[in-house]
Design an enzyme around this catalytic site. Structure first.
Site, PDB file in Angstrom:
ATOM      1  N   LYS A 142      69.753  78.285  32.157  1.00 40.67           N
ATOM      2  CA  LYS A 142      68.800  79.163  32.839  1.00 40.67           C
ATOM      3  C   LYS A 142      68.392  78.623  34.207  1.00 40.67           C
ATOM      4  O   LYS A 142      68.184  79.397  35.146  1.00 40.67           O
ATOM      5  CB  LYS A 142      67.572  79.403  31.968  1.00 40.67           C
ATOM      6  CG  LYS A 142      66.719  78.181  31.685  1.00 40.67           C
ATOM      7  CD  LYS A 142      65.556  78.539  30.773  1.00 40.67           C
ATOM      8  CE  LYS A 142      64.701  77.330  30.435  1.00 40.67           C
ATOM      9  NZ  LYS A 142      64.036  76.740  31.593  1.00 40.67           N
ATOM     10  N   THR A 143      68.278  77.293  34.341  1.00 41.70           N
ATOM     11  CA  THR A 143      67.909  76.735  35.642  1.00 41.70           C
ATOM     12  C   THR A 143      69.000  77.010  36.666  1.00 41.70           C
ATOM     13  O   THR A 143      68.730  77.302  37.840  1.00 41.70           O
ATOM     14  CB  THR A 143      67.651  75.220  35.525  1.00 41.70           C
ATOM     15  OG1 THR A 143      66.653  74.986  34.524  1.00 41.70           O
ATOM     16  CG2 THR A 143      67.162  74.654  36.848  1.00 41.70           C
ATOM     17  N   ASP A 157      59.867  81.210  35.102  1.00 42.55           N
ATOM     18  CA  ASP A 157      60.605  80.490  34.067  1.00 42.55           C
ATOM     19  C   ASP A 157      59.727  80.359  32.814  1.00 42.55           C
ATOM     20  O   ASP A 157      58.498  80.429  32.892  1.00 42.55           O
ATOM     21  CB  ASP A 157      60.985  79.107  34.603  1.00 42.55           C
ATOM     22  CG  ASP A 157      62.006  78.402  33.722  1.00 42.55           C
ATOM     23  OD1 ASP A 157      62.589  79.048  32.838  1.00 42.55           O
ATOM     24  OD2 ASP A 157      62.220  77.193  33.935  1.00 42.55           O
ATOM     25  N   GLU A 158      60.361  80.165  31.658  1.00 40.88           N
ATOM     26  CA  GLU A 158      59.655  79.958  30.379  1.00 40.88           C
ATOM     27  C   GLU A 158      58.629  81.061  30.132  1.00 40.88           C
ATOM     28  O   GLU A 158      57.482  80.802  29.733  1.00 40.88           O
ATOM     29  CB  GLU A 158      58.963  78.582  30.365  1.00 40.88           C
ATOM     30  CG  GLU A 158      59.888  77.404  30.601  1.00 40.88           C
ATOM     31  CD  GLU A 158      60.811  77.096  29.425  1.00 40.88           C
ATOM     32  OE1 GLU A 158      60.782  77.850  28.430  1.00 40.88           O
ATOM     33  OE2 GLU A 158      61.562  76.120  29.497  1.00 40.88           O
ATOM     34  N   GLN A 184      61.945  80.575  21.341  1.00 39.23           N
ATOM     35  CA  GLN A 184      61.344  79.276  21.662  1.00 39.23           C
ATOM     36  C   GLN A 184      59.872  79.406  22.039  1.00 39.23           C
ATOM     37  O   GLN A 184      59.318  78.533  22.708  1.00 39.23           O
ATOM     38  CB  GLN A 184      62.125  78.606  22.798  1.00 39.23           C
ATOM     39  CG  GLN A 184      63.557  78.264  22.441  1.00 39.23           C
ATOM     40  CD  GLN A 184      64.254  77.490  23.533  1.00 39.23           C
ATOM     41  OE1 GLN A 184      63.971  76.316  23.784  1.00 39.23           O
ATOM     42  NE2 GLN A 184      65.191  78.146  24.208  1.00 39.23           N
ATOM     43  N   ARG A 244      67.327  70.638  20.364  1.00 38.21           N
ATOM     44  CA  ARG A 244      67.168  69.486  21.266  1.00 38.21           C
ATOM     45  C   ARG A 244      68.354  68.533  21.117  1.00 38.21           C
ATOM     46  O   ARG A 244      68.567  67.672  21.966  1.00 38.21           O
ATOM     47  CB  ARG A 244      65.884  68.702  20.966  1.00 38.21           C
ATOM     48  CG  ARG A 244      64.555  69.411  21.142  1.00 38.21           C
ATOM     49  CD  ARG A 244      64.444  70.160  22.424  1.00 38.21           C
ATOM     50  NE  ARG A 244      64.835  71.553  22.254  1.00 38.21           N
ATOM     51  CZ  ARG A 244      65.054  72.397  23.225  1.00 38.21           C
ATOM     52  NH1 ARG A 244      64.963  71.993  24.476  1.00 38.21           N
ATOM     53  NH2 ARG A 244      65.415  73.654  22.991  1.00 38.21           N
TER      54      ARG A 244
END
Length: 754
Positions: A32-33, A218-219, A249, A604
């Site tokens: 995504k970044t 973002d997020e 998430q 993770r």
């Protein structure tokens, strides 16, 4: 090669869709970044958008820093003009410029959680409130929730029903008045006050709507209502809003995050386009399979399935032990084994549901001589010596922050006692001025006597330090050194001659290094901006600075946004993860939140995932028995290497913990047959491996408002009773222990008859 050839098809779709609202559902590890930075590059270099017309918002300084770095690497011109920052930093920049419209000056202080507690205690004392019934932490929680929903004191008071809510409303009102008096805002105010500014002053809102014609968030799944409203206001004119997030998430409900913001994005922004990023670049195929199998059990989600071109890798493991001690021993021993095989310690992490689980893990890391760091412990900026120095800097920069003045007026010791401070505070209140104003005229304050001379000496020190701060040749590091020398703070620590004192001085030197780094990076360094950056830093932002080669111990909530080659998920038992409280809720939303947290934990891991659990565990002094977590059991047998009753890693039976009265536990070292039967607990001795049995009573012997007694917590008042399908959930405000939520069948409360 073209800048965009490295993107997959879905990533390109998200990058090239620049006009109108866009929701990018970005699964864990899906790049995504990369999408956000390439989108910014496309807007500037292909669409001709001015860099200063782009706003990119994220949640942590670490994420913002990474995005800035990548934008600079990707964009050939104008990268520095793109406004990339966190929600709170964005709002601080806006408020510094316009907060006079709200009755604040541009040098306002930002109160961290410790500052808030100190202020709340002062408020409760001033209102003569029973702190057993109205605890500072609980009151701050109510206020934070209200601010996140953009409910101010007046509206809170209007909607209050019952004496308790009305008292909370009064506390809220007084707390806000004290913040304003101190020219200070807390973290929640930064968002709420910016929304208030935009709603109250349309011309200011229009200025920023024109300034930020393209907005990226973002997020997005972690936003609360206030953040949603802020984004909605900014984007309402041009509608060029791109939000990136993953509803799977969304794990910060306890902080006010509302998963509905992302689930209902298309409703809030009609005509929105949705792009799904499902290719994972982080984890092996077997880890992603396990993650998909778990999360698909949630009903309230946008359907997506992660996949990867990476190798399949080894199966995720589940290892069960008799006790929590054996579990911790095994994990620490595995660290040693991995290290011997060539892994660095920093490549490994243990994630757990509650902070209480870290104690055993720390003990066994020490036993095995494993270097480790606990993320979420005492924050560097919360240490006493750092708080003291920062209080000096706040007083120098902002003489109206009474909290800062109170903290350091007798630090180091000057012979200015609480009685003298009380007289100064009373005089300031009577005159309608701030505490530091009273300090500067201490000889005019009634009853000060000899203390007046000491107080005036303190004010002269502050004024001398202000002259240093105003000297353009002096840096913030120089100012901190002057604080240490001129006030006698360094001398006092050196005279103590203890190792702890030396550590405190080293911590202050680290703060000076941070100030130097800030000054080197800032275009126009200022004390206010430095204090602002310090106030907004988070534990996770500092983790990489402290992580040389140490194993990471952290809660699952703290692990969001991180990744490790090897991940241990400890305490995978029903009743611990998911928690018993979430299991008992009538609303499945609580279990779904816990399942999302498990999904975050699994994803993770890059290469190896080891889940562990114990049949017997001591929690809060109580021995509990639990079965395998339902989240483990949701992974089909063919996708999981499951072994029950693993032996302790190194200890002989003679070293095992003494478990008296538990004759049904098989001898240590006895291993059940390796099983691939989903959720099998056939090797359990009688009475083990079962869930807690909840038997709901037909009615309760007490009701809201009654006084009750608990075997452990003593007496308290019943504040609320919720009737769930499986049991009653009772909220009690105990005289000593504060507010607790309990299930009636476990609480066994007795009504106190008068």
């Amino acid at each position: 090669m073209s800048l965009y050839e490295a993107l997959n098809d879905r990533q390109k779709e998200a990058v090239f869709c620049t006009e109108g609202p866009l929701l990018v559902l970005a699964g864990a590890g899906s790049g995504k970044t990369r999408v956000l930075t390439h989108r910014i590059a496309h807007l500037i270099e292909e669409k001709g958008v001015n860099p200063w017309n782009i706003l990119a918002i994220t949640f942590t300084n670490k994420a913002a820093g990474e995005m800035k770095k990548r934008v600079q690497q990707t964009v050939s011109f104008g990268a520095d003009s793109v406004w990339v920052s966190t929600f709170h930093s964005t709002c601080v920049r806006i408020l510094r410029r316009h907060c006079d419209q709200l009755g604040f000056t541009s040098s306002f202080s930002i109160y961290d959680p410790d500052d808030q507690k100190v202020l709340m205690r002062q408020v409760l004392k001033a209102l003569d409130v029973d702190t057993k019934l109205y605890r500072d932490r609980v009151m701050l929680g109510y206020i934070s929730e209200a601010k996140n929903r953009l409910i101010g004191p007046a509206e809170y008071e209007k909607d209050a029903s019952g004496s308790r809510e009305k008292k909370v409303a009064l506390i809220y009102q007084t707390y806000q008045e004290e913040l304003r008096k101190n020219n200070a805002m807390d973290f929640d105010d930064l968002i709420a006050k910016t929304v208030e500014l935009f709603c109250g002053f349309p011309e200011i809102l229009e200025y920023y709507q024109e300034r930020f014609r393209y907005i990226l968030v973002d997020e997005y799944q972690d936003t609360n209502y206030a953040q949603f409203k802020l984004v909605e206001l900014l984007a309402s004119k041009y509608q060029n809003l791109c939000v990136v997030g993953d509803d799977d998430q969304s794990i910060y409900k306890f902080r006010g995050a509302d998963v509905r913001n992302i689930l209902e994005f298309e409703t809030a922004f009609p005509g929105a386009k949705v792009v799904k990023l499902e290719q994972n670049y982080r984890s092996t195929g077997s880890i992603l399979t396990a993650a998909n199998e778990v999360i698909q059990n949630n009903k309230k989600r946008k359907k997506k399935t992660l996949w990867t071109a990476n190798q399949e890798g080894s199966l995720p493991q589940y290892r069960q032990f008799q006790t929590g001690e054996e579990e911790a021993d095994y994990i620490a021993g595995q660290f040693r084994q991995y290290h011997k095989s060539g892994r660095e310690y920093k490549d490994m992490a243990v994630l757990y549901r509650t902070n209480a689980q870290s104690r055993l893990l720390e003990e066994y890391c020490i036993k095995w001589d494993i270097p480790y760091i606990v993320v979420g412990g005492v924050n560097f900026y919360q240490r006493k010596e750092i708080k003291d120095v920062l209080a000096y800097l706040k007083t120098i920069a902002n003489g109206v922050d009474d909290l800062a003045v109170t903290r350091i007026i007798n630090v180091p010791k000057r012979g200015i006692g609480a009685v003298s401070v009380g007289k100064l505070s009373a005089y300031a209140a009577e005159q309608g001025v701030h505490l530091y104003d009273a300090v500067r005229v201490a000889d005019q304050v009634p009853g000060m006597k000899k203390a007046a001379t000491k107080v005036l000496d303190f004010s002269r020190q502050i004024e001398a330090l202000r002259e240093i701060q105003e000297d353009p040749e002096k840096s913030i590091g120089d100012l901190i050194r002057a604080v240490l020398e001129n006030t006698g703070y360094r001398q006092e620590l050196e005279e103590e001659g203890e190792e702890a004192s030396q550590n405190r001085l080293e911590n202050i030197e680290e703060l000076i290094s941070k100030a130097a780094s800030y000054s080197a990076a800032a275009a126009e360094p200022s004390l206010n901006e430095f204090l602002e950056q310090v106030a907004l830093v988070a534990d996770v932002d500092r983790m990489e600075d402290e992580l040389t080669s140490r194993v990471v111990l952290m809660t699952l909530h703290s692990a969001k946004g991180l990744e490790f080659p090897v991940v241990f998920l400890a305490g995978m038992e029903d009743g611990l993860f998911p928690s018993m409280m979430s299991i008992s809720y009538e609303d499945q939303g609580e279990v779904e939140e816990e399942r999302r947290l498990c999904y975050v934990g699994i994803t993770r891991a890059r290469e190896e995932l080891i889940m562990t659990g114990a049949r017997l565990r001591v929690i809060n002094g109580e021995t509990r028995y639990g079965k395998i977590s339902r989240f483990v059991q949701e992974i089909p047998e063919e996708y999981l290497d499951m072994r029950l009753l693993e032996p302790a890693f190194s200890r002989q039976r003679s070293e095992a913990p003494d478990i008296r009265g538990s004759a049904t536990i098989p001898p240590q070292g006895q291993m059940a047959e390796e099983t691939r039967r989903k959720g099998s607990v056939s090797s359990f001795a009688p009475g083990f491996g079962k869930s807690f049995v909840i038997t709901k009573a037909s009615s309760l012997d007490y009701q809201e408002g009654d006084r009750v007694r608990h075997q452990k917590y003593g007496e308290g008042v019943v504040k609320e009773i919720k009737d769930g399908k499986k049991d009653y959930e009772v909220t009690i405000c105990f005289d000593q222990a504060g507010v607790k939520r309990m299930l009636a069948s476990f609480a066994r409360l007795e009504k106190v008859e008068f």
